[in-house]
Design a protein around this motif. Structure first.
Motif, short mmCIF file in Angstrom:
data_model
loop_
_atom_site.label_atom_id
_atom_site.label_comp_id
_atom_site.label_asym_id
_atom_site.label_seq_id
_atom_site.Cartn_x
_atom_site.Cartn_y
_atom_site.Cartn_z
N VAL A 163 0.88 -1.15 0.00
CA VAL A 163 0.00 0.00 0.00
C VAL A 163 0.93 1.21 0.00
CG1 VAL A 163 -1.76 1.29 1.26
CG2 VAL A 163 -1.85 -1.22 1.19
N ILE A 164 0.97 1.88 -1.15
CA ILE A 164 1.87 3.01 -1.36
C ILE A 164 1.02 4.27 -1.41
CG2 ILE A 164 3.58 4.01 -2.95
CD1 ILE A 164 3.66 0.97 -4.09
N THR A 165 1.37 5.25 -0.59
CA THR A 165 0.59 6.48 -0.57
C THR A 165 1.43 7.66 -1.08
OG1 THR A 165 1.20 6.85 1.74
CG2 THR A 165 -0.90 5.75 1.33
N ASP A 166 0.72 8.69 -1.56
CA ASP A 166 1.39 9.92 -1.98
C ASP A 166 1.18 10.99 -0.91
OD1 ASP A 166 -1.21 10.87 -2.36
OD2 ASP A 166 -1.02 11.11 -4.52
N GLY A 219 -0.62 -6.04 7.51
CA GLY A 219 -1.65 -7.05 7.58
C GLY A 219 -1.21 -8.40 7.02
N VAL A 220 -1.87 -9.44 7.54
CA VAL A 220 -1.69 -10.82 7.07
C VAL A 220 -3.08 -11.32 6.74
CG1 VAL A 220 -0.90 -13.13 7.67
CG2 VAL A 220 0.31 -11.12 8.60
N TYR A 221 -3.26 -11.82 5.51
CA TYR A 221 -4.59 -12.20 5.02
C TYR A 221 -4.51 -13.60 4.43
CZ TYR A 221 -4.85 -7.21 5.48
OH TYR A 221 -4.78 -5.94 5.99
N LYS A 222 -5.41 -14.48 4.89
CA LYS A 222 -5.41 -15.84 4.38
C LYS A 222 -6.68 -16.09 3.58
CE LYS A 222 -5.04 -20.71 5.31
NZ LYS A 222 -4.84 -21.77 6.27
N ASN A 223 -6.50 -16.49 2.33
CA ASN A 223 -7.61 -16.90 1.47
C ASN A 223 -7.80 -18.40 1.71
OD1 ASN A 223 -9.15 -17.91 -0.71
ND2 ASN A 223 -8.46 -16.25 -2.04
N ALA A 235 -3.23 4.13 -11.09
CA ALA A 235 -3.92 5.35 -10.67
C ALA A 235 -3.66 5.59 -9.19
CB ALA A 235 -5.42 5.22 -10.94
N TRP A 236 -3.91 6.82 -8.77
CA TRP A 236 -3.87 7.17 -7.36
C TRP A 236 -5.31 7.35 -6.91
CZ3 TRP A 236 0.51 6.89 -4.63
CH2 TRP A 236 1.73 6.98 -5.31
N TRP A 237 -5.74 6.54 -5.94
CA TRP A 237 -7.12 6.57 -5.46
C TRP A 237 -7.19 6.99 -4.00
CZ3 TRP A 237 -9.83 1.38 -7.17
CH2 TRP A 237 -10.06 1.40 -8.55
N THR A 238 -8.30 7.64 -3.65
CA THR A 238 -8.59 7.94 -2.25
C THR A 238 -9.11 6.66 -1.59
OG1 THR A 238 -10.90 8.51 -2.68
CG2 THR A 238 -9.26 10.31 -2.84
N ALA A 239 -9.17 6.67 -0.26
CA ALA A 239 -9.73 5.52 0.46
C ALA A 239 -11.17 5.27 0.05
CB ALA A 239 -9.63 5.75 1.97
N ASP A 240 -11.94 6.33 -0.20
CA ASP A 240 -13.33 6.15 -0.64
C ASP A 240 -13.41 5.47 -2.00
OD1 ASP A 240 -14.34 7.28 1.68
OD2 ASP A 240 -14.59 9.27 0.79
N GLU A 280 -14.17 -6.40 -1.42
CA GLU A 280 -13.99 -6.26 0.02
C GLU A 280 -12.65 -6.81 0.49
OE1 GLU A 280 -16.55 -7.33 4.00
OE2 GLU A 280 -16.42 -8.88 2.46
N THR A 281 -12.25 -7.96 -0.05
CA THR A 281 -11.03 -8.61 0.43
C THR A 281 -9.76 -7.85 0.05
OG1 THR A 281 -10.99 -10.06 -1.51
CG2 THR A 281 -12.08 -10.90 0.46
N PHE A 282 -9.83 -7.00 -0.97
CA PHE A 282 -8.67 -6.17 -1.32
C PHE A 282 -8.78 -4.78 -0.71
CE2 PHE A 282 -8.11 -9.57 -4.34
CZ PHE A 282 -6.74 -9.74 -4.30
N ALA A 283 -9.98 -4.22 -0.65
CA ALA A 283 -10.15 -2.90 -0.05
C ALA A 283 -9.74 -2.90 1.41
CB ALA A 283 -11.60 -2.44 -0.20
N VAL A 284 -10.05 -3.97 2.13
CA VAL A 284 -9.71 -4.00 3.55
C VAL A 284 -8.21 -3.94 3.78
CG1 VAL A 284 -9.62 -6.52 3.88
CG2 VAL A 284 -10.37 -5.04 5.76
N ARG A 285 -7.43 -4.43 2.84
CA ARG A 285 -5.97 -4.38 2.96
C ARG A 285 -5.48 -2.94 2.95
NH1 ARG A 285 -4.30 -9.73 -0.59
NH2 ARG A 285 -6.14 -10.90 0.08
N VAL A 286 -6.09 -2.15 2.09
CA VAL A 286 -5.74 -0.72 2.03
C VAL A 286 -6.18 -0.02 3.30
CG1 VAL A 286 -6.15 1.45 0.82
CG2 VAL A 286 -5.83 -0.68 -0.49
N LEU A 287 -7.42 -0.24 3.70
CA LEU A 287 -7.94 0.43 4.89
C LEU A 287 -7.14 0.04 6.13
CD1 LEU A 287 -11.75 0.10 4.12
CD2 LEU A 287 -10.20 2.02 3.61
N ASP A 288 -6.77 -1.23 6.24
CA ASP A 288 -5.94 -1.66 7.37
C ASP A 288 -4.59 -0.96 7.34
OD1 ASP A 288 -7.90 -3.41 8.34
OD2 ASP A 288 -6.98 -5.19 7.43
#
Length: 148
Positions: A16-19, A71-75, A104-109, A117-125
């Protein structure tokens, strides 16, 4: 069952890379068209930080430095364990590559709106710096786990 017959896990790494505006660098995968954070399978002969650096460069064209595990995520369906790191760009300008159709550069929203959901939560975490998240999912939805 012998050691050879036992099912194995695959390990993936992502960043998760932020600007400076707190937007997140995302890629549109060429193979599926889905938007995700850059990452992929860790190779057997490489360290975890080297794998994160390699995957991000392959998918975005930028060099990064992983800063911390977020984060650590198990599928459970695929047997993939994903290690996600917050990272910063050290050189290069993001752009499409052989592996990504677009970046692209995206906001959290925007992440919440356009990623599963399973990828968005990685960013939010990763944006929540208080703890390292440990989560289960089935490839589509998060699965609650009782830690007791």
């Amino acid at each position: 069952m012998t050691q050879v017959d036992r099912p194995r896990h695959s390990v993936s790494v992502a960043a998760v890379i932020t600007d400076e505006a707190s937007r997140v660098l995302v890629v549109q995968r060429r193979d599926t068209g889905k938007w995700e954070i850059p990452g992929g399978i860790l190779e057997l002969n490489e360290s975890v930080p080297a794998g994160v650096r390699r995957e991000v460069e392959e998918e975005t064209g930028v060099s990064i430095e992983p800063e911390c595990l977020t984060g650590v995520y198990k599928n459970l369906r695929l047997g993939v364990v994903a290690l996600v790191f917050r990272a910063r760009v050290v050189s290069g300008k993001p752009g499409p590559t052989d592996e990504s159709a677009a970046v692209a550069w995206w906001t959290a929203d925007e992440v919440t709106e356009h990623m599963s959901e399973t990828f968005a939560v990685r960013v939010l975490d990763a944006l929540d710096t208080t703890n390292v998240a440990v989560r289960l999912h089935d490839g589509v939805q998060l699965i609650a786990e009782d830690w007791q």
